[in-house]
Design an enzyme around this catalytic site. Structure first.
Site, PDB file in Angstrom:
ATOM      1  N   CYS A 198     134.427  70.523  26.977  1.00  0.00           N
ATOM      2  CA  CYS A 198     135.659  70.014  26.940  1.00  0.00           C
ATOM      3  C   CYS A 198     134.471  69.558  25.788  1.00  0.00           C
ATOM      4  CB  CYS A 198     136.159  69.093  27.705  1.00  0.00           C
ATOM      5  SG  CYS A 198     137.814  69.169  26.554  1.00  0.00           S
ATOM      6  N   CYS A 237     137.531  67.115  24.495  1.00  0.00           N
ATOM      7  CA  CYS A 237     136.885  65.904  25.141  1.00  0.00           C
ATOM      8  C   CYS A 237     135.500  64.565  25.016  1.00  0.00           C
ATOM      9  CB  CYS A 237     136.815  66.088  26.576  1.00  0.00           C
ATOM     10  SG  CYS A 237     138.313  67.319  27.546  1.00  0.00           S
ATOM     11  N   ASP A 238     134.865  65.770  24.138  1.00  0.00           N
ATOM     12  CA  ASP A 238     133.180  65.012  24.672  1.00  0.00           C
ATOM     13  C   ASP A 238     133.032  65.369  22.997  1.00  0.00           C
ATOM     14  OD1 ASP A 238     133.687  64.668  27.550  1.00  0.00           O
ATOM     15  OD2 ASP A 238     132.469  66.300  28.132  1.00  0.00           O
TER      16      ASP A 238
END
Ligand code: NAP
Length: 368
Positions: free
Chosen positions: A172, A175-176
């Site tokens: 992701c 997300c990261d």
């Protein structure tokens, strides 16, 4: 007495459905999934994919800031460790999911920490069986069911990839991607579809170079996305290439990848601090054993446009299990809300609940 509504799954879709169903006096029962090694390995532990991420910067209502006081005041004592560990950068995935769960239980949602492993939608009320991982295999009858079991990101399946999950391997980018370890460093994205291009493009804001590793000589991505990848000077597309091994050590985490050519060129190593998988998702529908209509990728079909109805009346689907396109926490929450409202209206139409309960629709005007 059969349950009025059983919700299977505990990501943003499941908890939002529970919040709405509980406030409509449907007394929902949520099967949030089992805490088991098998679920850990397949990425299907309770609280869904968000529980596997760090900061969540795009869920509306949670700008950057120190939430530790709020976490302590809203969560049970057993979860105060989240407040103590809070990074002050806004909400994290696990924090957000515990907050959603708490909001659902505040309104009376009952929760079972187990997987549903069998369904019978061929008779009414529907019959559901749980695995018994929590010590009690249950047989539950339900007038309506909301399926919100999500999807799991696909991984390559390499042992070395498993070793560096959360130490450079991610599925992701959104997300990261902004984490310090990925800033101004070379990164690898695996895949050739729209997701891979989107992730590579997104990561190019942070990375020094993004190697887009694709196993063929042509991207699967749409033309507009493919052009975007080709035009982006920070993206280097490595054609006809696969990841053979993830390289690194316990101290530094991932430090590079070993690449293998699909056209007979010699293997080569590429330095990187991160490898992002974008090779598709698999919806978590195995337990349904084909009892509901799915699309060609196995995602549950909404059979009425803009409604969460599935092919069986009284069964509704929300979140990533029925969405192979948007796959965002806030879209999952939105369809979870829709599923609860659809279930409520359907139950009222069947005279299973009094019409007055459907009056909770008036909340739409004041709160929705
Ligand atoms: P996808 O279109 O199925 O692409 C998956 C990619 O991963 C393919 O290029 C595939 O290679 C590769 N792949 C699969 N298994 C692999 C393996 N084991 N090793 C190496 N490579 C592997 O999936 P997606 O990109 O997630 O897109 C899913 C859907 O969402 C699509 O309909 C897409 O259009 C849509 N979407 C749209 C947007 C957008 O428009 N902005 C953004 C994201 C997603 P092959 O090409 O060789 O099969």
């Amino acid at each position: 007495m059969p349950e009025k509504v059983v919700i299977i799954g505990s990501g943003p879709a499941g908890w939002t459905a529970a919040i709405y169903a509980a406030r409509a006096n449907l007394d929902p029962l949520v099967f949030e999934g089992a805490v088991s090694e098998e679920n850990r390995q397949s990425g299907t532990l309770p609280l869904g994919q968000l529980a596997l991420t760090t900061e969540v910067e795009n869920f509306p209502g949670f700008p950057a800031g120190d939430l530790s006081g709020f976490l302590k005041s809203s969560l049970d004592e057993g979860h105060h460790y989240l407040a103590d560990m809070h990074e002050k950068n806004g909400v994290s995935g696990p924090e957000l999911m515990h907050l959603m769960r708490k909001q659902a239980t505040n309104f009376g949602t009952r929760v079972v920490t187990d997987d549903i492993v069998e369904v019978d939608f061929g008779q009414r009320p529907f019959k559901l069986k749980s695995a018994g991982t929590d010590g009690e295999a249950r047989q539950v009858e339900a007038q309506s069911v909301i399926i919100a079991t999500g999807a799991s990101a696909n991984y390559l399946g390499l042992e070395s990839e498993e070793r560096f999950k959360n130490k450079g391997v991610s599925a992701c980018a959104v997300c990261d991607g902004a984490l310090p370890r990925f800033r101004n460093k070379p990164l690898v994205v695996v895949g050739g579809g729209d997701s891979a291009v989107e992730e590579a493009d997104y990561l190019s804001k942070y990375a020094s170079t993004v190697y887009l590793v694709h196993r063929r000589d042509k991207l699967r991505a749409s033309r507009i996305m493919a052009d975007r990848a080709k035009k982006n000077k920070k993206i280097d597309i490595l054609w006809n290439t696969e990841v053979k091994e993830v390289l690194g050590d316990d101290d530094k985490g991932l430090t590079g990848v070993l690449l293998e050519s699909t056209t007979g060129e010699p293997d080569r190593e590429v330095e990187a601090t991160g490898m992002f998988l974008a090779i598709g998702h698999t919806p978590n529908t195995g337990f349904l054993k084909g009892s509901l209509e799915m699309n060609d990728k196995g995602y549950l079909k909404w059979t009425v446009p803009f409604r969460t109805n599935t092919s069986v009346e009284g069964v509704f689907a929300a979140g990533d299990v029925s969405d192979d396109y948007y796959r965002q926490a806030c879209t999952a929450a939105g369809t979870g809300c829709m599923a609860a409202l659809d279930a409520e209206r359907w139950l009222a139409g069947q005279d299973i609940i009094e019409e007055a309960v459907a009056g909770s629709y008036s909340n739409i005007g004041s709160e929705g």
